[in-house]
Design a protein around this motif. Sequence first.
Motif, short mmCIF file in Angstrom:
data_model
loop_
_atom_site.label_atom_id
_atom_site.label_comp_id
_atom_site.label_asym_id
_atom_site.label_seq_id
_atom_site.Cartn_x
_atom_site.Cartn_y
_atom_site.Cartn_z
N LEU A 1 -9.26 7.22 -4.86
CA LEU A 1 -8.99 6.27 -5.93
C LEU A 1 -9.95 6.52 -7.08
O LEU A 1 -11.15 6.74 -6.88
CB LEU A 1 -9.13 4.84 -5.42
CG LEU A 1 -8.16 4.41 -4.31
CD1 LEU A 1 -8.38 2.95 -3.94
CD2 LEU A 1 -6.72 4.61 -4.74
N ASP A 2 -9.42 6.47 -8.31
CA ASP A 2 -10.22 6.82 -9.49
C ASP A 2 -10.39 5.59 -10.38
O ASP A 2 -9.44 5.18 -11.06
CB ASP A 2 -9.54 7.94 -10.27
CG ASP A 2 -10.27 8.26 -11.56
OD1 ASP A 2 -11.51 8.23 -11.54
OD2 ASP A 2 -9.59 8.50 -12.58
N PRO A 3 -11.57 4.97 -10.42
CA PRO A 3 -11.79 3.78 -11.25
C PRO A 3 -12.35 4.09 -12.64
O PRO A 3 -12.74 3.18 -13.37
CB PRO A 3 -12.80 2.99 -10.44
CG PRO A 3 -13.61 4.05 -9.76
CD PRO A 3 -12.70 5.21 -9.51
N SER A 4 -12.37 5.39 -13.03
CA SER A 4 -13.05 5.75 -14.28
C SER A 4 -12.36 5.17 -15.50
O SER A 4 -13.02 4.91 -16.52
CB SER A 4 -13.11 7.28 -14.40
OG SER A 4 -11.81 7.84 -14.40
N GLY B 1 -6.51 -4.00 -8.86
CA GLY B 1 -7.53 -4.00 -7.81
C GLY B 1 -8.17 -2.65 -7.68
O GLY B 1 -7.78 -1.68 -8.32
N ASP B 2 -9.18 -2.59 -6.81
CA ASP B 2 -9.94 -1.36 -6.60
C ASP B 2 -9.73 -0.76 -5.22
O ASP B 2 -10.35 0.27 -4.90
CB ASP B 2 -11.44 -1.63 -6.79
CG ASP B 2 -11.75 -2.09 -8.20
OD1 ASP B 2 -11.12 -1.56 -9.14
OD2 ASP B 2 -12.63 -2.97 -8.36
N GLU B 3 -8.87 -1.36 -4.39
CA GLU B 3 -8.69 -0.83 -3.05
C GLU B 3 -7.27 -1.10 -2.56
O GLU B 3 -6.53 -1.91 -3.13
CB GLU B 3 -9.69 -1.47 -2.09
CG GLU B 3 -9.57 -2.98 -1.98
CD GLU B 3 -10.60 -3.59 -1.04
OE1 GLU B 3 -11.47 -2.83 -0.58
OE2 GLU B 3 -10.51 -4.79 -0.76
N LEU B 4 -6.93 -0.40 -1.47
CA LEU B 4 -5.64 -0.56 -0.81
C LEU B 4 -5.87 -1.06 0.62
O LEU B 4 -6.85 -0.67 1.25
CB LEU B 4 -4.88 0.77 -0.78
CG LEU B 4 -4.36 1.29 -2.13
CD1 LEU B 4 -3.80 2.70 -1.97
CD2 LEU B 4 -3.31 0.35 -2.71
N THR C 1 0.84 -1.19 0.00
CA THR C 1 0.00 0.00 0.00
C THR C 1 0.87 1.24 0.00
O THR C 1 2.11 1.16 0.12
CB THR C 1 -0.93 0.01 1.23
OG1 THR C 1 -1.88 1.07 1.08
CG2 THR C 1 -0.14 0.23 2.51
N LEU C 2 0.25 2.38 -0.14
CA LEU C 2 0.93 3.67 -0.04
C LEU C 2 -0.10 4.71 0.40
O LEU C 2 -1.31 4.47 0.38
CB LEU C 2 1.61 4.07 -1.36
CG LEU C 2 0.81 4.04 -2.67
CD1 LEU C 2 -0.15 5.21 -2.80
CD2 LEU C 2 1.76 4.05 -3.85
N ASP C 3 0.40 5.86 0.80
CA ASP C 3 -0.49 6.92 1.27
C ASP C 3 -1.09 7.67 0.09
O ASP C 3 -0.36 8.13 -0.81
CB ASP C 3 0.28 7.90 2.16
CG ASP C 3 0.74 7.25 3.45
OD1 ASP C 3 0.06 6.32 3.91
OD2 ASP C 3 1.79 7.66 3.99
N VAL C 4 -2.39 7.79 0.06
CA VAL C 4 -3.09 8.56 -0.98
C VAL C 4 -3.00 10.03 -0.61
O VAL C 4 -3.27 10.41 0.53
CB VAL C 4 -4.56 8.12 -1.10
CG1 VAL C 4 -5.30 8.99 -2.09
CG2 VAL C 4 -4.64 6.66 -1.49
N PRO C 5 -2.57 10.91 -1.55
CA PRO C 5 -2.45 12.34 -1.23
C PRO C 5 -3.76 12.91 -0.70
O PRO C 5 -4.86 12.50 -1.09
CB PRO C 5 -2.09 12.97 -2.59
CG PRO C 5 -1.46 11.85 -3.37
CD PRO C 5 -2.17 10.61 -2.93
#
Length: 852
Positions: free
Chosen positions: A761-764, A788-791, A752-756
């Motif tokens: 998260l953008d699944p578009s 994947g769609d999540e962390l 994982t990593l830190d999302v700013p």
Amino acid sequence: MSRSGFSVPGVRSRLVRCSVASAADFVLVAGGGEPVCVPAAVEEHVRKQDLEAQPRAGARDHRGDDGAEPRAKVQRLLRQRRLLRAGRALDRRGRQRRPRGFAPYEGGGEGARHPSQLRHHHRGREPARGGVLSRRRRPRAVHGLDAVPHDPGRHRALAPVARAPEPPLAALRNDRCRSNERRRRLGRARAAAGYAQRLPRGAARRLLGARARLPHRPQRRGDPAGRRGGVRQVVARPSSAAPRRGRVRAPELVGRGGWINTASELSLARLGGKVVLLDFWAFCCINCLHIIEELRPLEERFGDALVVVGVHSPKFEHEREHEALERAVARYDVRHPVLDDPDRATWDQYGIRAWPTLVLVDPAGYATAAVSGEGNARALEREISRMIEEHREAGTLDETPVAMLPPSVGGGALRFPGKVTGGPNGLVAISDSGHNRIVVCRVDDSGEGAEVLAVAGTGARGLTDGAFAEAKFTDPQGMLFLDEGTLLVADTGNHAIRRLNLREETVETIAGNGTQARYGATGGRAKKTALNSPWDLASWGGVVVVAMAGPHQLWALDLEADDVGVLAGSGFESLGDGPAQTAALAQPSGLAPDGEKLWFVDSETSSLRYLDRSGRVFTAVGTGLFDFGYGDGAAEDALLQHPLGVVSTPRGPVVCDTYNSALRRYDAESEELSTLARDGLSEPSGATMLDDGGLLVADTNNHRLARVGEDGEVRTFELRGLLPPVPVAAEGPVAQKIGPVELAGVVELSATLDVPGGQKLDPSLGPPVQLSVHSDELLPHGDVLLTGDELPIRASLDLTGVEGTLDVLLRVGTCEEGPGAVCNLTERRWRVDARRDDQGSPRLGLGLYPGS
């Protein structure tokens, strides 16, 4: 100068007064060639020596049978004649006046900036003259680089840190000096030789005479047969040996901006035991970017024994911003530690006077050698190899790795797009420079977006022709549509021009041989001629014009004749108008044909210029290398800052004012510059005009295309159907190193990593999380690729090998919330040294805890 003084034959003394009135303090000398004026003080000094040298009664006459002058006097006068004929300034004692600094410009390597240019720095101060490399404080010491053959066309110099006899005199190093006079003559000969410039073998003897001798220094004896490149090399002892006289302790590295690419703060004290190569650079400078590529093979060869440290010493005001430097480090794939020194404090302490400059520091912490300019990698490689071997044998070499952590600069479907160009029937091509690929799309009827048609390039760096899915590019920039089915690309990092067949989806190299041309190249057959950082392309006058940033010239590619050559620019980096072949350019980076004129921007002089049909170069905006800033108004007062792009419009050329993050319009009738758009842009580097009159801009640091209207409104231009390239396994020091660890045969990997902040998260455009795991030893059956769609994202690894390295790359796509949101692609890499053991851990977590 009159030669009438030489009409009296048979006179033993050949010294007579100069007949010109302005030379009252000089005399004419005939020292074995054309007569020349020398200072009168030299004549008086020589006459005194003649009196002292008269033979005593019964003593052997000092003159030869032919009545020749004493050898010392003749050689001295010949030397001064050479200085005057070469245009060197002499003082009243006949000695050469030398400039301050550790190496004069005449000896600067290719691409080194002229020291006099630094006096006009926008902050109003010169680089310090009291640094450890400056002439004022330089003690006597042996130099640490092998001599190289003299090449007048390239003006190469490998300058020592301390004042020492130079390699052209090294062939005489085993001789002893028999008098203090010979020591003084040796010093003057070094000055006559250009002080730091290497000369061919025999130059010392021609300067000093056949019996000239080098002062004896015990540390320089030995290896009389050691020769490299036709010049006998200087043999230097390791630092662990007896202390050498006059060695210089390297000053500590300081920088207000801190460190980039490292997991912790570094210093020369912490790097003790390693060979350290300091690279003083600025990310605006094309020669500095070339040096980064030159140093990559050295970093790969010497591994953890060598640490390259980039000391960023900015020229432009924008370069002082820490975030701008972080993005430049990521954009140009810099893989070594970088010190952000916005105040140029370390630059001043080392007495640096040119971009780029390399300084070599040995494992004991002493600065041993310095060199400016490009093309010195081979000499550095020999010296670094010798230094590593000696310290490894002595047990003083530290080969532990330095923990690296690249900056998170985001990204998306595009990464640092460099240029955008329009074609027939709504075609648009984008150079996705950060992903090393070309994207071709067609604008829809609304003009607010485009559908992707094709993508050329795997995403990996390289020079490979073939199908779109197999081709490789390196930092591509400018493009040009020849027709609806043919696109030309300036493959900047590969120094080549590539042709894309859009119908067959193939790539072919049509100009450049994949190597960088050196100074003085003039052209030839297209595929056999080396190019130097082609940055943009344009069709004008029946040829393809190439903005050749490396040699500061415009070149012409004739597709029918299959040849390439210089169109404009003398190769001297400056701002000078006039005939095309003598005009001075400075890193041309953008082209825009407009009927009888070819507009172009010179990034290093921050200027807008044009070439007309008469073959002359004119400047519309800009005044010099160190005149930049932000200001609208009359052209003579307006200021730009490192522009990289320009596009022709019905109302005049629009400039991508890159370091001001703005679009500026120039009105040729009123000769005024105005701002079209600035808000929301970040380092725009290229633009093209759409069919409806709007501008499509490569908004480089925002990783997007932006549409700019006539009113200056900036909106995101949507690219449908474009995804980031398949992740490439991490290589080299860019990955954070972990281990060694013991793992079970089946391991659950979590990353994982830190999302700013302010993003999600953008699944578009597909799954926003991508994970790649590579290992030749532990995963011999193939890489693991997951989305994947999540962390955190989790993967099960079946380790079949015994011991090896896991290269892990995690990419996460995020977007800001709200309209006009900017999307980013954040990366993190790990390199895990692992050993399979049945009793080992069944879990491996990366990024879950601080420091992991």
